[in-house]
Write an enzyme that holds these catalytic residues in place. Structure first.
Site, PDB file in Angstrom:
ATOM      1  N   SER A  61      58.249  32.704  43.796  1.00 39.48           N
ATOM      2  CA  SER A  61      58.138  34.139  43.505  1.00 39.48           C
ATOM      3  C   SER A  61      59.355  34.921  43.985  1.00 39.48           C
ATOM      4  O   SER A  61      59.490  36.097  43.671  1.00 39.48           O
ATOM      5  CB  SER A  61      56.868  34.704  44.156  1.00 39.48           C
ATOM      6  OG  SER A  61      56.903  34.454  45.542  1.00 39.48           O
ATOM      7  N   CYS A 118      51.922  24.099  56.216  1.00 36.63           N
ATOM      8  CA  CYS A 118      52.686  24.293  57.449  1.00 36.63           C
ATOM      9  C   CYS A 118      51.926  25.164  58.445  1.00 36.63           C
ATOM     10  O   CYS A 118      52.510  25.705  59.370  1.00 36.63           O
ATOM     11  CB  CYS A 118      54.058  24.880  57.132  1.00 36.63           C
ATOM     12  SG  CYS A 118      53.964  26.442  56.256  1.00 36.63           S
ATOM     13  N   ASP A 167      54.089  23.202  48.127  1.00 31.93           N
ATOM     14  CA  ASP A 167      54.528  23.470  49.508  1.00 31.93           C
ATOM     15  C   ASP A 167      54.459  24.971  49.803  1.00 31.93           C
ATOM     16  O   ASP A 167      55.485  25.641  49.931  1.00 31.93           O
ATOM     17  CB  ASP A 167      55.973  22.950  49.656  1.00 31.93           C
ATOM     18  CG  ASP A 167      56.530  23.157  51.054  1.00 31.93           C
ATOM     19  OD1 ASP A 167      55.732  23.290  52.005  1.00 31.93           O
ATOM     20  OD2 ASP A 167      57.768  23.175  51.194  1.00 31.93           O
TER      21      ASP A 167
HETATM   22  N1  SAH Z   1      59.561  23.598  49.248  1.00 29.23           N
HETATM   23  C1  SAH Z   1      60.571  24.443  49.808  1.00 29.23           C
HETATM   24  C2  SAH Z   1      60.063  25.381  50.884  1.00 29.23           C
HETATM   25  C3  SAH Z   1      58.939  26.284  50.442  1.00 29.23           C
HETATM   26  S1  SAH Z   1      58.608  27.605  51.534  1.00 29.23           S
HETATM   27  C4  SAH Z   1      61.720  23.579  50.336  1.00 29.23           C
HETATM   28  O1  SAH Z   1      61.621  22.353  50.329  1.00 29.23           O
HETATM   29  O2  SAH Z   1      62.724  24.143  50.753  1.00 29.23           O
HETATM   30  C5  SAH Z   1      57.459  28.540  50.623  1.00 29.23           C
HETATM   31  C6  SAH Z   1      58.004  29.265  49.400  1.00 29.23           C
HETATM   32  O3  SAH Z   1      56.912  29.893  48.739  1.00 29.23           O
HETATM   33  C7  SAH Z   1      58.999  30.382  49.686  1.00 29.23           C
HETATM   34  O4  SAH Z   1      60.198  30.083  49.012  1.00 29.23           O
HETATM   35  C8  SAH Z   1      58.359  31.651  49.090  1.00 29.23           C
HETATM   36  O5  SAH Z   1      59.295  32.485  48.425  1.00 29.23           O
HETATM   37  C9  SAH Z   1      57.381  31.061  48.101  1.00 29.23           C
HETATM   38  N2  SAH Z   1      56.192  31.848  47.751  1.00 29.23           N
HETATM   39  C10 SAH Z   1      55.374  32.536  48.574  1.00 29.23           C
HETATM   40  N3  SAH Z   1      54.317  33.019  47.891  1.00 29.23           N
HETATM   41  C11 SAH Z   1      54.455  32.623  46.606  1.00 29.23           C
HETATM   42  C12 SAH Z   1      53.673  32.782  45.411  1.00 29.23           C
HETATM   43  N4  SAH Z   1      52.521  33.442  45.433  1.00 29.23           N
HETATM   44  N5  SAH Z   1      54.113  32.216  44.276  1.00 29.23           N
HETATM   45  C13 SAH Z   1      55.284  31.534  44.260  1.00 29.23           C
HETATM   46  N6  SAH Z   1      56.049  31.343  45.357  1.00 29.23           N
HETATM   47  C14 SAH Z   1      55.637  31.869  46.512  1.00 29.23           C
END
Ligand code: SAH
Length: 398
Positions: free
Chosen positions: A255, A342, A302
């Site tokens: 997002s 996490c 994730d």
């Molecule tokens: N998998 C990534 C880390 C993810 S951290 C890696 O390996 O680096 C979690 C992510 O979720 C963040 O980038 C954040 O912007 C996103 N996020 C949070 N809420 C969200 C939503 N409702 N829909 C899509 N992305 C979201």
């Protein structure tokens, strides 16, 4: 640093975890405080029977009233912190063999390294220090100097996690703590892939270092597969699936527009321009993918932390269940589902129970083929199992 003048007495029958070296003395365990210590002052902690337990730093604003750092009566002086930093550095250098030009890894992992309230990540020639304790933040100048001396970096940036800062009463600006900041995004190398990391504007300290080994491990199930990377941030799981896994297609969803821009840049920079990344909210995206009948052979999931407080645990579990259920709905038969959490408050067994509920609700058998955690530069303290926070389960869904 100030003299150990104040003292904190623990309520009857509440001292056991602190003798066992758990570092968080919550206000609910405190019977009385003597000597009117201020934020960041040293205090001695005693059992109700006046037995000395340990020494820590006081914060009158936080629910964690004292963070304990030593269990003898030595001072919390520069020699003490310097020694803890040495131990932390030596784990990375001598045991894990991390380091070298362009690498990124966690140098200090808060409770995991006995330094509750401070995480420090290294990105090539810079460190990013993130304080989650007001008391340690009060000591940031000498701590920064020690870190710079021991690591030889060009500069240390200060990042503050807003949600934690509020709980700690920590008010400060994100600034350069020591030396100079990099003029450009820092380019790091992880598993032969390069990433541009924005140390000031990126999420957390710029990169999710804790998923390093999981990104690589998941890739080995991607040969010839169509892959969906949910919550992809700057593309790490997706790019590993292409480079190391031989995936045919990857689609990453996040997002955050800056995160997706970074993911696209990283794809191009690594000659993986066929990766697709889209700015979107995961839940409605899953719903429309499902409705259109789109299916993937591998799904990475994730999400950010759902459970911040114990009182939010039930809601968090419901959130994980809804999300995981929806993710499984776009997974082809016998697909691989890599699902993560996490939230330190969601223990492994709770997470496994949640996955069991997904099997029940979806009517599909789920086999957990591998249970993983955070990368080893985020060590788990045996005295503080909350540090075992990252779950990454590789599952086959029938
Ligand atoms: N998998 C990534 C880390 C993810 S951290 C890696 O390996 O680096 C979690 C992510 O979720 C963040 O980038 C954040 O912007 C996103 N996020 C949070 N809420 C969200 C939503 N409702 N829909 C899509 N992305 C979201």
């Amino acid at each position: 640093m100030s003299e150990g003048r104040g003292s904190v007495t623990i309520r009857p029958r509440r001292a056991r975890p602190f003798f066992a070296r758990h570092p968080w003395v919550f206000v609910t365990s405190v019977e009385r405080v003597e000597g009117s210590p201020g934020p960041g002052d040293e205090v001695d902690v005693f059992s109700h029977e006046r037995q000395f337990i340990g020494r820590g730093l006081y914060n009158p604003h936080s629910a964690i009233r004292v963070r304990l750092y030593r269990w003898d009566d030595g001072p919390l002086d520069e020699a003490f912190w310097g020694n803890l930093f040495q131990r932390a550095l030596s784990l990375r250098r001598d045991v894990l063999r991390l380091g070298g030009p362009g690498t990124a890894y966690r140098v200090v992992s808060s409770e995991g390294d006995g330094i509750s309230g401070l995480t420090v990540d290294r990105y090539d020639r810079w460190l990013v220090a993130q304080f989650s304790s007001l008391a340690l933040f009060e000591h940031r100048a000498p701590l920064g100097r020690l870190l710079a001396e021991q690591t030889g970096v060009e500069g240390i940036l200060l990042r503050i996690d807003r949600s934690v800062a509020e709980a700690e009463g920590l008010r400060g600006a994100e600034d350069v703590l020591v030396g100079s900041a990099p003029a450009e995004p820092v380019v790091i190398d992880e598993h032969g892939l390069t990433y541009q990391v924005d140390l000031r504007g990126g999420q957390k300290t710029g990169f999710y270092l804790d998923q390093r080994e999981n990104r690589r491990a998941s890739a080995r199930f991607c040969e010839g597969r169509r892959v969906l990377d949910l919550f992809c941030y700057n593309g790490g799981f997706a790019l590993n699936a292409l480079r190391h896994g031989g995936a045919t297609h990857v689609l990453g969803i996040d997002s955050s527009a800056p995160a997706i821009e970074a993911a696209r840049r990283n794809a191009v920079q690594n000659q993986l321009a066929h990766a697709r990344f889209e700015v979107a909210d995961v839940m409605p995206t899953l719903e429309s993918l499902r409705a259109r009948g789109e299916r993937f052979d591998v799904v990475f999931c994730d999400p950010p932390k759902f459970a911040r407080h114990a009182r939010g645990l039930d809601d968090a579990l419901k959130g994980y269940l809804r999300l995981n259920r929806a993710a499984v709905d776009v997974l082809a038969p016998n697909g691989l589902f890599v699902t993560c959490s996490c939230s330190g408050l969601i223990h492994r067994s709770l997470f496994a129970d949640m996955i069991g509920q997904v099997a029940e609700l979806s009517g599909r058998p789920i086999q957990i083929v591998e249970q993983r955690g955070q990368a080893p530069d985020h060590p788990v303290s045996a005295s503080c199992l909350e540090t075992d926070y990252l779950k990454c389960f590789l599952c086959r869904v029938g």
